[in-house]
Scaffold this motif. Structure first.
Motif, short mmCIF file in Angstrom:
data_model
loop_
_atom_site.label_atom_id
_atom_site.label_comp_id
_atom_site.label_asym_id
_atom_site.label_seq_id
_atom_site.Cartn_x
_atom_site.Cartn_y
_atom_site.Cartn_z
N HIS A 189 17.85 36.15 2.83
CA HIS A 189 17.63 35.38 4.05
C HIS A 189 17.16 33.97 3.71
N GLU A 190 17.61 32.98 4.49
CA GLU A 190 17.20 31.59 4.32
C GLU A 190 16.75 31.03 5.66
N VAL A 191 15.78 30.12 5.60
CA VAL A 191 15.32 29.40 6.78
C VAL A 191 15.59 27.91 6.57
N LEU A 192 16.22 27.27 7.54
CA LEU A 192 16.56 25.85 7.44
C LEU A 192 15.70 25.05 8.41
N PRO A 221 19.02 4.91 6.37
CA PRO A 221 17.57 5.00 6.21
C PRO A 221 16.86 5.94 7.18
N ASN A 222 17.39 6.10 8.38
CA ASN A 222 16.70 6.93 9.39
C ASN A 222 17.15 8.39 9.36
N LYS A 223 17.98 8.74 8.41
CA LYS A 223 18.50 10.09 8.36
C LYS A 223 17.96 10.81 7.12
N ARG A 224 17.68 12.11 7.30
CA ARG A 224 17.20 12.93 6.18
C ARG A 224 17.98 14.24 6.13
N GLY A 225 17.98 14.80 4.95
CA GLY A 225 18.59 16.11 4.78
C GLY A 225 17.67 17.21 5.31
N ASN A 226 17.96 18.44 4.92
CA ASN A 226 17.22 19.60 5.41
C ASN A 226 16.32 20.19 4.32
N LEU A 227 15.31 20.90 4.76
CA LEU A 227 14.50 21.72 3.87
C LEU A 227 14.98 23.15 4.01
N ILE A 228 15.37 23.74 2.89
CA ILE A 228 15.90 25.11 2.91
C ILE A 228 14.93 26.01 2.15
N ILE A 229 14.46 27.05 2.83
CA ILE A 229 13.55 28.01 2.21
C ILE A 229 14.33 29.28 1.89
N LYS A 230 14.39 29.61 0.62
CA LYS A 230 15.04 30.84 0.17
C LYS A 230 13.97 31.85 -0.20
#
Length: 316
Positions: A266-269, A281-290
């Motif tokens: 399972h992963e949480v985004l 500059p105002n855009k960021r990627g995601n943090l993915i928790i595995k």
């Protein structure tokens, strides 16, 4: 009164052949007319005198006659040469062309297309055809932490490079370069400092290129613009929930409650908690928790019984 050729080359009378070569290289480079377009006439005169002085002092016979009779005596000499020389029965001073001497040191390109006793009056460098040859770029790794690539920073880099001195010999110079690391830069990004690399005589200095590389981080791993963490969780926590506490790369304290039942794989985004996007500059990627669920290695009979009762009851 004649010229003091030793003084012209800034030498003493005990100067060796190597001393004379070094002195000629330094002074010829300084006073070549192509390098002195403002005072070209003065440069031509000094360049010719430097060449004449080297021509005399680098030749054992001319030097011996000069040491005995001086410059005026050398040029008007009509006697038999001094004993113990190889000049033959007579000697007459014939000065060599300044361009020819210069070409011996720096190649024929140094005076290509120039008539005897004349100097070029154009925009070509005295190195001639070699000037277009540029040394291969020098690449160096620029190790950056994820924190630096997340927030951006300025680095001061002390560099050492090899360049020719006034004699054409290699010398090492040091310099401090400033590198502005932009938020979101990725591994492999190149920062080029034109002509800040090594240089050989007669060439254009090499470009110095820094290539961004990422230092491993103890918590986060980068995947493009996303950040990934591997979160260990016990079977009990996977079933009952857990609050994950993290320190973000910019120092913020994050509290992430996990209330769903977590299954293996399972992963949480979490959106907008990844790396900055360098071109947006105002855009960021995601943090993915595995999640890595740790199962118990053994259970007692009582624990097995309790689990059967609990899980069996929840199935009904």
């Amino acid at each position: 009164m004649g010229f003091d050729y030793y003084n012209v080359l800034k030498l003493n009378q005990n100067a060796t052949e190597e001393d004379m070569k070094r002195a000629y290289k330094r002074l010829a480079m300084k006073w070549h007319p192509d390098k002195n377009p403002v005072d070209k006439k003065e440069a031509e005169a000094k360049f010719k005198l430097i060449s004449e002085a080297y021509d005399v002092l680098s030749d054992p016979i001319k030097r011996q006659i000069y040491d005995l009779y001086g410059e005026e005596g050398l040029k008007s000499f009509d006697q038999a040469p001094p004993p113990n020389t190889n000049a033959g029965a007579s000697f007459k001073f014939n000065p060599r062309d300044a361009d020819d001497i210069f070409s011996e040191f720096f190649g024929s390109g140094g005076s290509a297309g120039v008539g005897k006793g004349h100097f070029r009056n154009n925009n070509h460098n005295i190195y001639g055809a070699e000037v277009n040859r540029k040394a291969a770029p020098v690449e160096s790794k620029l190790l950056c932490t994820l924190e630096e690539l997340y927030k951006g920073t300025r680095r001061k880099m002390r560099i050492s490079r090899s360049v020719p001195d006034d004699f054409g010999e290699p010398k090492t110079v040091e310099e401090i370069l400033k590198i502005d690391i932009k938020p979101g830069w990725k591994k492999g990004t190149k920062i080029t400092f034109p002509e800040k690399g090594n240089q050989e005589p007669g060439t254009i200095p090499a470009d110095l290129i820094f290539v961004v590389d990422e230092k491993p981080h103890p918590v986060f791993k980068r995947d493009g613009n996303d950040l990934v963490i591997n979160q260990k969780m016990s079977l009990l926590e996977a079933l009952t929930g857990k609050t994950i506490e993290l320190t973000a790369l910019d120092g913020r304290y994050l509290t992430l409650p996990v209330t769903d039942i977590i299954k293996p794989g399972h992963e949480v985004l979490i959106s907008d908690e990844g790396m900055p996007v360098s071109k947006e500059p105002n855009k960021r990627g995601n943090l993915i928790i595995k999640f890595d669920i740790t199962f118990p290695s053994r259970l007692t009979a009582e624990q097995r019984s309790d689990l059967r009762k609990t899980l069996g009851a929840s199935d009904n």
